[in-house]
Design a protein around this motif. Structure first.
Motif, PDB file in Angstrom:
ATOM      1  N   GLY A  53     -59.722  -9.856   8.872  1.00  0.00           N
ATOM      2  CA  GLY A  53     -58.618  -9.306   8.095  1.00  0.00           C
ATOM      3  C   GLY A  53     -59.039  -8.983   6.686  1.00  0.00           C
ATOM      4  O   GLY A  53     -60.231  -8.890   6.377  1.00  0.00           O
ATOM      5  N   THR A  56     -55.653  -9.427  -0.239  1.00  0.00           N
ATOM      6  CA  THR A  56     -55.386  -8.622  -1.432  1.00  0.00           C
ATOM      7  C   THR A  56     -54.526  -9.409  -2.413  1.00  0.00           C
ATOM      8  O   THR A  56     -53.848 -10.366  -2.024  1.00  0.00           O
ATOM      9  N   ASP A  59     -50.980  -9.290  -1.213  1.00  0.00           N
ATOM     10  CA  ASP A  59     -50.649 -10.253  -0.155  1.00  0.00           C
ATOM     11  C   ASP A  59     -50.422 -11.638  -0.740  1.00  0.00           C
ATOM     12  O   ASP A  59     -49.525 -12.362  -0.310  1.00  0.00           O
ATOM     13  N   LYS A  62     -47.044 -11.638  -2.528  1.00  0.00           N
ATOM     14  CA  LYS A  62     -45.957 -11.488  -1.553  1.00  0.00           C
ATOM     15  C   LYS A  62     -45.755 -12.766  -0.734  1.00  0.00           C
ATOM     16  O   LYS A  62     -44.622 -13.185  -0.513  1.00  0.00           O
ATOM     17  N   ASN A  63     -46.838 -13.391  -0.321  1.00  0.00           N
ATOM     18  CA  ASN A  63     -46.749 -14.534   0.585  1.00  0.00           C
ATOM     19  C   ASN A  63     -46.778 -15.894  -0.096  1.00  0.00           C
ATOM     20  O   ASN A  63     -46.450 -16.900   0.537  1.00  0.00           O
ATOM     21  N   ILE A  79     -52.555 -16.544   4.493  1.00  0.00           N
ATOM     22  CA  ILE A  79     -51.938 -15.309   3.988  1.00  0.00           C
ATOM     23  C   ILE A  79     -52.727 -14.039   4.287  1.00  0.00           C
ATOM     24  O   ILE A  79     -52.354 -12.971   3.845  1.00  0.00           O
ATOM     25  N   ASN A  81     -54.064 -10.684   5.784  1.00  0.00           N
ATOM     26  CA  ASN A  81     -53.451  -9.563   6.495  1.00  0.00           C
ATOM     27  C   ASN A  81     -54.403  -9.187   7.631  1.00  0.00           C
ATOM     28  O   ASN A  81     -55.503  -8.714   7.394  1.00  0.00           O
ATOM     29  N   ARG A  82     -53.964  -9.400   8.855  1.00  0.00           N
ATOM     30  CA  ARG A  82     -54.834  -9.153  10.015  1.00  0.00           C
ATOM     31  C   ARG A  82     -54.677  -7.746  10.583  1.00  0.00           C
ATOM     32  O   ARG A  82     -55.434  -7.351  11.454  1.00  0.00           O
ATOM     33  N   LYS A  83     -53.706  -7.012  10.112  1.00  0.00           N
ATOM     34  CA  LYS A  83     -53.515  -5.623  10.552  1.00  0.00           C
ATOM     35  C   LYS A  83     -54.052  -4.712   9.460  1.00  0.00           C
ATOM     36  O   LYS A  83     -53.340  -4.320   8.544  1.00  0.00           O
ATOM     37  N   VAL A  84     -55.317  -4.400   9.577  1.00  0.00           N
ATOM     38  CA  VAL A  84     -55.990  -3.662   8.507  1.00  0.00           C
ATOM     39  C   VAL A  84     -56.509  -2.327   9.029  1.00  0.00           C
ATOM     40  O   VAL A  84     -57.311  -2.293   9.954  1.00  0.00           O
TER      41      VAL A  84
END
Length: 181
Positions: A53, A56, A59, A62-63, A79, A81-84
Motif C-alpha cells: 500500500g 500519505t 491518510d 484522516k485516520n 492506516i 491505504n491498500r487501494k493504490v
C-alpha cells in the motif's frame, strides 16, 4: 513518446520512499518530513520489499488526527491505504498525467512485479511535458525558418513581458501590471 522510466533516473534511493507496515506512524511522518515528500510506499518487510500500500500525510490526518487518536503507538499498518493506483515504468508520460488528472492525484507510484521503482509527481510530469513541447517548438522553428539556431523559450518569454512597478497610490491597481513589449 517518453515513458515514465525516463523520469525515474533521479529516484535511485528507494529507502527514502519505503516504510515497513509495522513501523510507527509517527516514524513515517518524520521520514516524510525529512525527505520532503507526501507519500511513502508501505512494504510487508525489508527483506521482501513487497508493496502492500501507500502511506500519505492525508491518510494520517484522516485516520488518526480527525478521529482524535493522537497516540504515538499507531502503526502504519493501521492506516495504510491498500487501494493504490499505480503505473508501470513503460507507461507513457502523457497517459500517466491523464490518469493523475482523472484521479486528482499529485503523485503516482511506479511499480513492477509488486516492487517499488519510485514515485513521480505532477511536477516531474509537467516538467517533462514542457521539455518535450520546447523541443518540438525548436524543431518546427528550425524547419520553418531554415535557421539551425536553437529556440530558447525562456529568453522569448523574458523579451515578451515587461514588468511594471506597483502603483500603491492608485486604489484600483493593486496587482502587478504585465504588458507586452
Amino acid at each position: 513518446m517518453n515513458s515514465i522510466k525516463s523520469l525515474l533516473k533521479g529516484n535511485t534511493n528507494l529507502n527514502d520512499f519505503i516504510v515497513e507496515e509495522g513501523s510507527e506512524a509517527f516514524f513515517a511522518l518524520k521520514k516524510l518530513t525529512h525527505n520532503k515528500m507526501t507519500a511513502l510506499f508501505v512494504c510487508d518487510s525489508k527483506i521482501s520489499n513487497n508493496i502492500v500500500g501507500i502511506f500519505t500525510e492525508k491518510d494520517y490526518y484522516k485516520n488518526v488526527v480527525n478521529r482524535g487518536n493522537l497516540s504515538l503507538v499507531v502503526t502504519v499498518k493501521d492506516i495504510v491505504n491498500r487501494k493504490v493506483p499505480f503505473v508501470n515504468s513503460d507507461c507513457s508520460v502523457e497517459d500517466c498525467f491523464q490518469l493523475m488528472k482523472d484521479l486528482n492525484l499529485h503523485y503516482m507510484p511506479v511499480i513492477e512485479d509488486n516492487k517499488a521503482l519510485g514515485i513521480v509527481t505532477k511536477e516531474d510530469i509537467i516538467d517533462s511535458l514542457i521539455e518535450k513541447k520546447e523541443f518540438l517548438i525548436n524543431q518546427l522553428t528550425v524547419y520553418i525558418t531554415g535557421n539551425s539556431q536553437e529556440y530558447d523559450s525562456s529568453n522569448a518569454k523574458k523579451e515578451k513581458l515587461k514588468v511594471n512597478e506597483l502603483d500603491f497610490n492608485n486604489r484600483d491597481n493593486f496587482l502587478l501590471k504585465v504588458s507586452s513589449a
